[in-house]
Motif scaffolding. Structure first.
Motif, PDB file in Angstrom:
ATOM      1  N   LEU A 114       0.825  -1.213   0.000  1.00  0.00           N
ATOM      2  CA  LEU A 114       0.000   0.000   0.000  1.00  0.00           C
ATOM      3  C   LEU A 114       0.855   1.256   0.000  1.00  0.00           C
ATOM      4  CD1 LEU A 114      -2.810  -1.033   2.541  1.00  0.00           C
ATOM      5  CD2 LEU A 114      -3.092  -0.621   0.081  1.00  0.00           C
ATOM      6  N   LEU A 115       1.965   1.205   0.747  1.00  0.00           N
ATOM      7  CA  LEU A 115       2.848   2.374   0.832  1.00  0.00           C
ATOM      8  C   LEU A 115       3.477   2.730  -0.511  1.00  0.00           C
ATOM      9  CD1 LEU A 115       4.699   1.810   4.242  1.00  0.00           C
ATOM     10  CD2 LEU A 115       3.090   3.647   3.679  1.00  0.00           C
ATOM     11  N   ILE A 116       3.743   1.725  -1.345  1.00  0.00           N
ATOM     12  CA  ILE A 116       4.343   2.015  -2.652  1.00  0.00           C
ATOM     13  C   ILE A 116       3.281   2.155  -3.743  1.00  0.00           C
ATOM     14  CG2 ILE A 116       6.492   0.840  -2.049  1.00  0.00           C
ATOM     15  CD1 ILE A 116       5.588  -1.549  -3.702  1.00  0.00           C
ATOM     16  N   GLY A 117       2.004   2.153  -3.326  1.00  0.00           N
ATOM     17  CA  GLY A 117       0.918   2.439  -4.259  1.00  0.00           C
ATOM     18  C   GLY A 117       0.397   1.246  -5.038  1.00  0.00           C
ATOM     19  N   ASP A 118       0.624   0.043  -4.541  1.00  0.00           N
ATOM     20  CA  ASP A 118       0.128  -1.151  -5.225  1.00  0.00           C
ATOM     21  C   ASP A 118      -0.950  -1.840  -4.384  1.00  0.00           C
ATOM     22  OD1 ASP A 118       1.710  -1.731  -7.777  1.00  0.00           O
ATOM     23  OD2 ASP A 118       3.315  -1.315  -6.356  1.00  0.00           O
ATOM     24  N   SER A 119      -1.739  -2.663  -5.045  1.00  0.00           N
ATOM     25  CA  SER A 119      -2.820  -3.368  -4.365  1.00  0.00           C
ATOM     26  C   SER A 119      -2.303  -4.665  -3.738  1.00  0.00           C
ATOM     27  CB  SER A 119      -3.944  -3.685  -5.347  1.00  0.00           C
ATOM     28  OG  SER A 119      -4.859  -4.586  -4.785  1.00  0.00           O
ATOM     29  N   PRO A 120      -2.473  -4.830  -2.430  1.00  0.00           N
ATOM     30  CA  PRO A 120      -2.053  -6.088  -1.793  1.00  0.00           C
ATOM     31  C   PRO A 120      -2.805  -7.299  -2.336  1.00  0.00           C
ATOM     32  CG  PRO A 120      -2.483  -4.386  -0.149  1.00  0.00           C
ATOM     33  CD  PRO A 120      -2.983  -3.860  -1.451  1.00  0.00           C
ATOM     34  N   ILE A 121      -4.081  -7.102  -2.679  1.00  0.00           N
ATOM     35  CA  ILE A 121      -4.874  -8.221  -3.194  1.00  0.00           C
ATOM     36  C   ILE A 121      -4.302  -8.717  -4.513  1.00  0.00           C
ATOM     37  CG2 ILE A 121      -7.144  -8.917  -4.045  1.00  0.00           C
ATOM     38  CD1 ILE A 121      -8.362  -6.905  -2.083  1.00  0.00           C
ATOM     39  N   VAL A 122      -3.983  -7.783  -5.394  1.00  0.00           N
ATOM     40  CA  VAL A 122      -3.396  -8.150  -6.690  1.00  0.00           C
ATOM     41  C   VAL A 122      -2.016  -8.759  -6.486  1.00  0.00           C
ATOM     42  CG1 VAL A 122      -2.559  -7.258  -8.890  1.00  0.00           C
ATOM     43  CG2 VAL A 122      -4.702  -6.398  -7.938  1.00  0.00           C
ATOM     44  N   GLY A 123      -1.225  -8.145  -5.600  1.00  0.00           N
ATOM     45  CA  GLY A 123       0.130  -8.627  -5.344  1.00  0.00           C
ATOM     46  C   GLY A 123       0.146 -10.050  -4.817  1.00  0.00           C
ATOM     47  N   TYR A 124      -0.670 -10.310  -3.796  1.00  0.00           N
ATOM     48  CA  TYR A 124      -0.708 -11.656  -3.217  1.00  0.00           C
ATOM     49  C   TYR A 124      -1.332 -12.664  -4.174  1.00  0.00           C
ATOM     50  CZ  TYR A 124       0.916 -10.177   1.374  1.00  0.00           C
ATOM     51  OH  TYR A 124       1.677  -9.701   2.414  1.00  0.00           O
ATOM     52  N   SER A 125      -2.267 -12.198  -4.987  1.00  0.00           N
ATOM     53  CA  SER A 125      -2.881 -13.079  -5.979  1.00  0.00           C
ATOM     54  C   SER A 125      -1.819 -13.631  -6.928  1.00  0.00           C
ATOM     55  CB  SER A 125      -3.950 -12.318  -6.763  1.00  0.00           C
ATOM     56  OG  SER A 125      -4.435 -13.096  -7.833  1.00  0.00           O
ATOM     57  N   ASN A 181       4.269  -9.480 -13.374  1.00  0.00           N
ATOM     58  CA  ASN A 181       2.899  -9.079 -13.696  1.00  0.00           C
ATOM     59  C   ASN A 181       2.435  -7.829 -12.950  1.00  0.00           C
ATOM     60  OD1 ASN A 181       1.549 -11.370 -15.457  1.00  0.00           O
ATOM     61  ND2 ASN A 181       2.856 -12.394 -13.958  1.00  0.00           N
ATOM     62  N   THR A 182       3.248  -7.317 -12.043  1.00  0.00           N
ATOM     63  CA  THR A 182       2.905  -6.094 -11.319  1.00  0.00           C
ATOM     64  C   THR A 182       4.151  -5.210 -11.233  1.00  0.00           C
ATOM     65  OG1 THR A 182       3.511  -6.934  -9.123  1.00  0.00           O
ATOM     66  CG2 THR A 182       1.274  -7.407  -9.900  1.00  0.00           C
ATOM     67  N   SER A 183       3.991  -4.058 -10.638  1.00  0.00           N
ATOM     68  CA  SER A 183       5.138  -3.163 -10.422  1.00  0.00           C
ATOM     69  C   SER A 183       5.756  -3.369  -9.039  1.00  0.00           C
ATOM     70  CB  SER A 183       4.695  -1.702 -10.582  1.00  0.00           C
ATOM     71  OG  SER A 183       3.659  -1.392  -9.637  1.00  0.00           O
ATOM     72  N   ILE A 184       5.302  -4.413  -8.339  1.00  0.00           N
ATOM     73  CA  ILE A 184       5.815  -4.694  -6.990  1.00  0.00           C
ATOM     74  C   ILE A 184       7.202  -5.322  -7.105  1.00  0.00           C
ATOM     75  CG2 ILE A 184       5.418  -5.963  -4.843  1.00  0.00           C
ATOM     76  CD1 ILE A 184       2.421  -5.980  -5.568  1.00  0.00           C
ATOM     77  N   PRO A 186      10.582  -7.551  -6.230  1.00  0.00           N
ATOM     78  CA  PRO A 186      10.723  -8.862  -5.584  1.00  0.00           C
ATOM     79  C   PRO A 186      11.192  -8.755  -4.138  1.00  0.00           C
ATOM     80  CG  PRO A 186      12.525  -8.472  -7.134  1.00  0.00           C
ATOM     81  CD  PRO A 186      11.519  -7.381  -7.347  1.00  0.00           C
ATOM     82  N   GLU A 187      11.789  -7.604  -3.788  1.00  0.00           N
ATOM     83  CA  GLU A 187      12.255  -7.418  -2.411  1.00  0.00           C
ATOM     84  C   GLU A 187      11.110  -7.433  -1.401  1.00  0.00           C
ATOM     85  OE1 GLU A 187      15.335  -6.206  -5.117  1.00  0.00           O
ATOM     86  OE2 GLU A 187      13.243  -5.569  -4.962  1.00  0.00           O
ATOM     87  N   ILE A 188       9.889  -7.147  -1.887  1.00  0.00           N
ATOM     88  CA  ILE A 188       8.725  -7.194  -1.001  1.00  0.00           C
ATOM     89  C   ILE A 188       8.543  -8.618  -0.460  1.00  0.00           C
ATOM     90  CG2 ILE A 188       6.202  -7.058  -0.890  1.00  0.00           C
ATOM     91  CD1 ILE A 188       7.410  -4.347  -0.814  1.00  0.00           C
ATOM     92  N   ALA A 189       8.674  -9.616  -1.343  1.00  0.00           N
ATOM     93  CA  ALA A 189       8.539 -11.009  -0.904  1.00  0.00           C
ATOM     94  C   ALA A 189       9.635 -11.367   0.094  1.00  0.00           C
ATOM     95  CB  ALA A 189       8.589 -11.946  -2.112  1.00  0.00           C
ATOM     96  N   ASP A 190      10.848 -10.892  -0.160  1.00  0.00           N
ATOM     97  CA  ASP A 190      11.949 -11.150   0.778  1.00  0.00           C
ATOM     98  C   ASP A 190      11.687 -10.487   2.124  1.00  0.00           C
ATOM     99  OD1 ASP A 190      13.371 -12.596  -1.138  1.00  0.00           O
ATOM    100  OD2 ASP A 190      14.302 -10.782  -1.949  1.00  0.00           O
ATOM    101  N   THR A 191      11.099  -9.291   2.081  1.00  0.00           N
ATOM    102  CA  THR A 191      10.764  -8.578   3.316  1.00  0.00           C
ATOM    103  C   THR A 191       9.689  -9.330   4.100  1.00  0.00           C
ATOM    104  OG1 THR A 191      11.269  -6.473   2.238  1.00  0.00           O
ATOM    105  CG2 THR A 191      10.008  -6.372   4.285  1.00  0.00           C
ATOM    106  N   ILE A 192       8.699  -9.872   3.393  1.00  0.00           N
ATOM    107  CA  ILE A 192       7.648 -10.656   4.048  1.00  0.00           C
ATOM    108  C   ILE A 192       8.264 -11.847   4.776  1.00  0.00           C
ATOM    109  CG2 ILE A 192       5.644 -12.146   3.643  1.00  0.00           C
ATOM    110  CD1 ILE A 192       4.950 -10.287   1.264  1.00  0.00           C
ATOM    111  N   ILE A 193       9.180 -12.537   4.099  1.00  0.00           N
ATOM    112  CA  ILE A 193       9.855 -13.683   4.714  1.00  0.00           C
ATOM    113  C   ILE A 193      10.619 -13.251   5.956  1.00  0.00           C
ATOM    114  CG2 ILE A 193      11.687 -15.391   4.373  1.00  0.00           C
ATOM    115  CD1 ILE A 193      10.838 -15.470   1.404  1.00  0.00           C
ATOM    116  N   ALA A 194      11.324 -12.118   5.855  1.00  0.00           N
ATOM    117  CA  ALA A 194      12.105 -11.621   6.993  1.00  0.00           C
ATOM    118  C   ALA A 194      11.205 -11.297   8.186  1.00  0.00           C
ATOM    119  CB  ALA A 194      12.897 -10.384   6.574  1.00  0.00           C
ATOM    120  N   ILE A 195      10.052 -10.683   7.912  1.00  0.00           N
ATOM    121  CA  ILE A 195       9.133 -10.322   8.998  1.00  0.00           C
ATOM    122  C   ILE A 195       8.536 -11.574   9.634  1.00  0.00           C
ATOM    123  CG2 ILE A 195       6.960  -9.138   9.546  1.00  0.00           C
ATOM    124  CD1 ILE A 195       7.677  -7.142   7.282  1.00  0.00           C
TER     125      ILE A 195
END
Length: 382
Positions: free
Chosen positions: A25-36, A310-313, A315-324
């Protein structure tokens, strides 16, 4: 895993996914689309499921390696080196003798060589810990870098491929890829490694919960001094524990370099070794919990590329999720440990003052504490 451990692991995953959604959300993308797209990338069809299982295979084995050592009170941070050495020895045998053995015999030799190489590499920190009480973290890191430079020298010297940074391609007969398995999963990267990993999970669970050896190893992990007082060979169990953990990491190297890949690269420490720590932590050091945890990590690793494409998200977001997720899993694991230490310290202080109603101390003998803890753990796992 008991209900509390399962709840803590699920909570860590949920909190990690929530944190990832906030970042999107902070970078302006949809979490629903991203996780999908993230989960589609790992589970969309049979081919991607096969790739996810292939990605999860070395994670299962390195997670088992770390978790097995944890159960016996050791921190095996040497999984990357053990994995690399097991993979290097197996690759060397495949390149040297690959064309001179029948395939079934060759595959058995390669698997055994990886197991033995990993066990031998872990023997050193185990021996140093048992005989001289050298911290296994320090000695394991030392062994990681020793292996790194051995491979860095040996590959271009004896097994140079098309470039200086990788070995020759292994012959097809030495690969863990099987046509029937590949076709079953629509030509994905899945290979025999996943079957080896599942068998390893069952064997380790059996050893820990159904054998005298498992009882002794866990007893040493709970309290090595009380275990020694109870007549157990602490030094032997420490060395044996590290060697079994190393064998699992060595097998991970076989599945990675002869299954998921077809050559070995220099200048790269296998990240799956370090990722095994996270897998074990999320799986609460339980063999079947580690299996599920590794597959979940496999989904994230396989899906992040599809999400990025398929999105502008990033790949570091996925790595951050794993870290959290790892962060929250670590907190959930640390809190009860700290609470138990505080409780035990208070009981010791009370015991010194002799406040028991019958005039005796409050704390039971250490061997009784160990037996009670291990029996409680076995009941929870059942």
């Amino acid at each position: 895993m008991n209900k509390k451990e399962i709840f803590n692991s699920i909570l860590a995953v949920v909190l990690g996914l929530i944190a990832g959604a906030l970042l999107m959300l902070l970078i302006g993308d949809s979490p629903i689309v991203g996780y999908s797209y993230l989960f589609k990338g790992g589970l969309m069809n049979i081919s991607r499921i096969g790739d996810t299982l292939a990605t999860a295979t070395p994670l299962i084995l390195t997670g088992l390696s770390v978790g097995f050592a944890f159960k016996t009170g050791l921190f095996n941070i040497g999984t990357p080196g053990q994995m690399l050495f097991g993979g290097f020895v197996a690759t060397s045998i495949a390149l040297t003798y690959g064309s001179s053995m029948p395939r079934p015999v060759l595959l058995v030799v390669l698997v055994l060589s990886g197991l033995l190489a990993g066990a031998a590499w872990a023997f050193v920190p185990g021996f140093l810990k048992a005989k001289f009480n050298v911290n296994e973290v320090v000695s394991s890191i030392m062994m990681n870098w020793t292996c790194y430079w051995i491979v860095y020298y040996a590959v271009p010297k004896y097994f140079k491929g098309t470039s200086e940074t990788e070995s020759k391609i292994i012959p097809e007969v030495a690969s863990l890829k099987m046509s029937w398995l590949t076709e079953m999963f629509d030509y994905s990267y899945i290979n025999l490694g996943i079957l080896l990993a599942v068998v390893a999970v069952i064997i380790i669970a059996f050893i820990l919960n159904k054998t005298v050896l498992g009882y002794e190893l866990k007893a040493v992990g709970f309290n090595r001094y009380a275990a020694e007082y109870g007549g157990m060979s602490v030094n032997k169990n420490i060395i044996l524990s590290m060697m079994i953990a190393g064998a699992l990491s060595g097998l991970a190297g076989v599945t990675q370099y002869l299954g998921n890949a077809s050559s070995i690269q220099i200048g790269v420490m296998p990240s799956q070794g370090f990722d095994g720590i996270a897998v074990s932590l999320l799986g609460a050091n339980n063999p079947f919990g580690i299996l599920v945890s590794a597959i979940f990590f496999g989904v994230l690793y396989s899906g992040k590329g599809f999400m990025t494409a398929n999105t502008s998200i990033p790949p570091e977001i996925a790595d951050t999720i794993i870290a959290i997720i790892i962060y929250f899993a670590a907190i959930s694991a640390a809190v009860p440990m700290i609470a138990n230490k505080i409780k035990h310290r208070k009981a010791m202080l009370a015991n010194k003052k002799g406040v028991g109603d019958d005039g005796e101390g409050i704390l039971p003998p250490q061997d009784e504490i160990i037996e009670e803890n291990i029996s409680d753990e076995n009941k929870e796992e059942k």
